[in-house]
Scaffold this active site. Structure first.
Site, short mmCIF file in Angstrom:
data_model
loop_
_atom_site.label_atom_id
_atom_site.label_comp_id
_atom_site.label_asym_id
_atom_site.label_seq_id
_atom_site.Cartn_x
_atom_site.Cartn_y
_atom_site.Cartn_z
N LYS A 267 0.86 -1.29 0.07
CA LYS A 267 0.07 -0.07 0.05
C LYS A 267 0.88 1.43 0.08
O LYS A 267 2.05 1.24 0.45
CB LYS A 267 -0.99 -0.03 1.10
CG LYS A 267 -0.12 0.09 2.50
CD LYS A 267 0.00 1.79 3.14
CE LYS A 267 0.66 1.41 4.58
NZ LYS A 267 1.57 2.77 4.72
N PRO B 286 9.88 -3.68 -0.48
CA PRO B 286 11.02 -3.32 0.52
C PRO B 286 10.48 -3.22 1.83
O PRO B 286 9.46 -3.04 2.23
CB PRO B 286 11.18 -1.89 -0.10
CG PRO B 286 10.78 -1.74 -1.70
CD PRO B 286 9.85 -2.73 -1.63
N VAL B 287 11.55 -3.68 2.88
CA VAL B 287 11.13 -3.89 4.23
C VAL B 287 11.41 -2.70 4.73
O VAL B 287 12.24 -1.95 4.69
CB VAL B 287 12.06 -4.98 4.70
CG1 VAL B 287 11.83 -5.20 6.16
CG2 VAL B 287 11.78 -6.56 4.20
N ALA B 288 10.37 -2.45 6.02
CA ALA B 288 10.45 -1.23 6.87
C ALA B 288 10.56 0.28 5.74
O ALA B 288 11.60 0.89 6.10
CB ALA B 288 11.64 -1.23 7.76
N ALA B 289 9.61 0.02 5.03
CA ALA B 289 9.70 1.09 3.89
C ALA B 289 8.36 1.99 3.90
O ALA B 289 8.51 2.87 3.12
CB ALA B 289 10.05 0.66 2.64
N GLY B 290 7.58 1.94 4.81
CA GLY B 290 6.23 2.59 4.75
C GLY B 290 5.17 2.17 3.78
O GLY B 290 4.31 2.70 3.25
N GLY C 188 4.47 -3.94 4.30
CA GLY C 188 4.90 -5.34 3.67
C GLY C 188 4.42 -6.31 4.63
O GLY C 188 3.88 -7.35 4.35
N ASP D 56 -2.65 -2.40 10.46
CA ASP D 56 -2.61 -1.91 9.10
C ASP D 56 -3.23 -3.53 8.57
O ASP D 56 -3.63 -3.22 7.32
CB ASP D 56 -1.45 -1.74 8.72
CG ASP D 56 -1.11 -0.23 8.65
OD1 ASP D 56 -2.06 0.70 9.05
OD2 ASP D 56 0.04 -0.12 8.32
P1 ATP Z 1 4.10 0.16 7.73
O1 ATP Z 1 3.98 0.71 6.44
O2 ATP Z 1 2.74 -0.79 8.18
O3 ATP Z 1 4.78 0.93 9.00
P2 ATP Z 1 6.79 -0.95 6.93
O4 ATP Z 1 6.48 -1.53 5.45
O5 ATP Z 1 7.04 0.22 7.30
O6 ATP Z 1 5.22 -1.18 7.55
P3 ATP Z 1 7.58 -3.76 7.49
O7 ATP Z 1 8.12 -3.98 6.05
O8 ATP Z 1 6.14 -4.24 7.46
O9 ATP Z 1 7.49 -2.35 7.66
O10 ATP Z 1 8.54 -4.34 8.48
C1 ATP Z 1 8.88 -3.67 9.49
C2 ATP Z 1 9.48 -4.67 10.37
O11 ATP Z 1 8.86 -5.96 10.79
C3 ATP Z 1 10.79 -5.15 9.84
O12 ATP Z 1 11.80 -4.62 10.86
C4 ATP Z 1 10.72 -6.72 10.29
O13 ATP Z 1 11.72 -7.28 10.62
C5 ATP Z 1 9.45 -7.13 10.74
N1 ATP Z 1 8.69 -8.01 9.95
C6 ATP Z 1 7.86 -9.23 10.40
N2 ATP Z 1 7.28 -9.68 9.62
C7 ATP Z 1 7.63 -9.40 8.58
C8 ATP Z 1 7.44 -9.56 7.09
N3 ATP Z 1 6.54 -10.78 6.81
N4 ATP Z 1 7.79 -8.60 5.93
C9 ATP Z 1 8.49 -7.80 6.34
N5 ATP Z 1 8.87 -7.41 7.76
C10 ATP Z 1 8.46 -8.24 8.67
#
Ligand code: ATP
Length: 288
Positions: A11, A95-99, A102, A137
């Site tokens: 999203k 991308p992880v922890a990217a907003g 994920g 979320d």
């Molecule tokens: P949001 O937009 O809801 O703030 P985000 O995109 O910033 O989420 P995520 O990619 O969901 O952040 O991941 C944040 C943290 O959650 C990471 O540090 C990761 O280690 C942990 N995590 C747990 N499960 C998952 C997963 N299935 N995919 C990615 N990260 C995960």
């Protein structure tokens, strides 16, 4: 059915405002959520051994209960006394922890997968009620499309479908802590609140320029100051054809809306050459 494979869509936040704080410290938000085509692939299967067994192509991610996928499977396994083993394989692409939610979207896919494979018969609404215990979320990720999220993000109102313009995503090579961003926001006296209702009106009118004139993310007042690369990426996008560019969630991903594919391609090439972003992707708006 012993195995099910699902696309877990990311999203973006078309708008994000923070309106207060609950006594327990959670922030109250008003956000316009939008599903995009960028996705992970989640496979849920029956497993020969008891328990939950997770694998992923991304070695940086946990595969125990710290992973939202495992949390989601455990939640349903406990409630419905599932004694057979559950296998989960995650092909990570978002991308992880990217907003871009994920982890939450992966959890939503696991809820759907377990519901399907073990024939629990839960409706989307019933899955959404349970999803909030995994993360604020996650209910939205089950619902998808264009929606207003209020409360801590779990109170959802469907909105008319966002106009179907090409979307460019660019993630700079930095990690941004969501906790840090919200703490810094609390320290600001008069952060600029975007007008979420005016944005909703722009979507109702299906008028991209009207929407863009009101778009804003209050969290940029923290992140842009600390990480100038976010502003640089936004500028590159708007200087090369984006009608609007903005940070998603607590960042650091920046997205831009373009009027056509040709202008998106130009901005994509410029951003790839700039070295400002480690990931640049063209994607689309996805409805419910
Ligand atoms: P949001 O937009 O809801 O703030 P985000 O995109 O910033 O989420 P995520 O990619 O969901 O952040 O991941 C944040 C943290 O959650 C990471 O540090 C990761 O280690 C942990 N995590 C747990 N499960 C998952 C997963 N299935 N995919 C990615 N990260 C995960």
């Amino acid at each position: 059915m012993n195995e099910i494979t699902l696309m877990a869509l990311a999203k973006i936040n078309i708008g994000l405002d923070v309106t207060g704080r609950r006594d327990d410290g959670y922030h109250l938000v008003r956000m316009i959520m939008q599903t995009i085509g960028l996705h992970d692939v989640v496979t849920v299967s029956k497993h020969g051994e008891n328990g939950i067994h997770m694998t992923t192509n991304d070695a940086s991610l946990p595969v125990d209960e710290d992973n939202l996928c495992v949390k989601a499977a455990k939640l349903l396994a406990d409630e419905f006394h599932i004694t057979e083993g559950i296998g989960i394989h995650l092909e990570k692409n978002i991308p992880v922890a990217a907003g871009m939610a994920g982890g939450s979207t992966d959890a939503a896919a696991v809820l759907q997968g377990v519901n399907g494979i073990f024939q629990l018969g839960l409706s989307t609404e019933q899955l959404m009620e349970r999803a909030v215990h995994i993360g604020a979320d996650v209910p939205y990720c089950l619902m998808g499309g264009t929606a207003l999220a209020e409360g801590i993000g779990e109170k959802l109102t469907p909105l008319p479908k966002m106009m179907d313009y090409p979307v460019l995503i660019a993630k700079p090579p930095i990690g941004v802590s969501t906790k840090y961003v919200y703490e810094q926001l609390d320290a600001l006296v008069h952060p600029p609140h975007p007008d979420i209702d005016a944005m909703i009106e722009g979507i109702r009118q299906q008028d991209l320029h009207e929407l863009a004139s009101h778009m804003g993310n209050i969290l940029e007042s923290v992140t842009v100051e600390k990480y100038p690369v976010i502003e640089q990426i936004k500028q590159e996008m708007t200087e090369h054809g984006a009608v609007i560019s903005m940070m998603s969630g607590s960042g650091p991903t920046v997205f831009g809306f373009f009027e056509n594919d040709a202008s998106l391609r130009e901005a994509k090439a410029v951003l790839e050459a700039s070295g400002l972003a480690e990931r640049v992707e063209a994607t689309t708006i996805v409805g419910r």
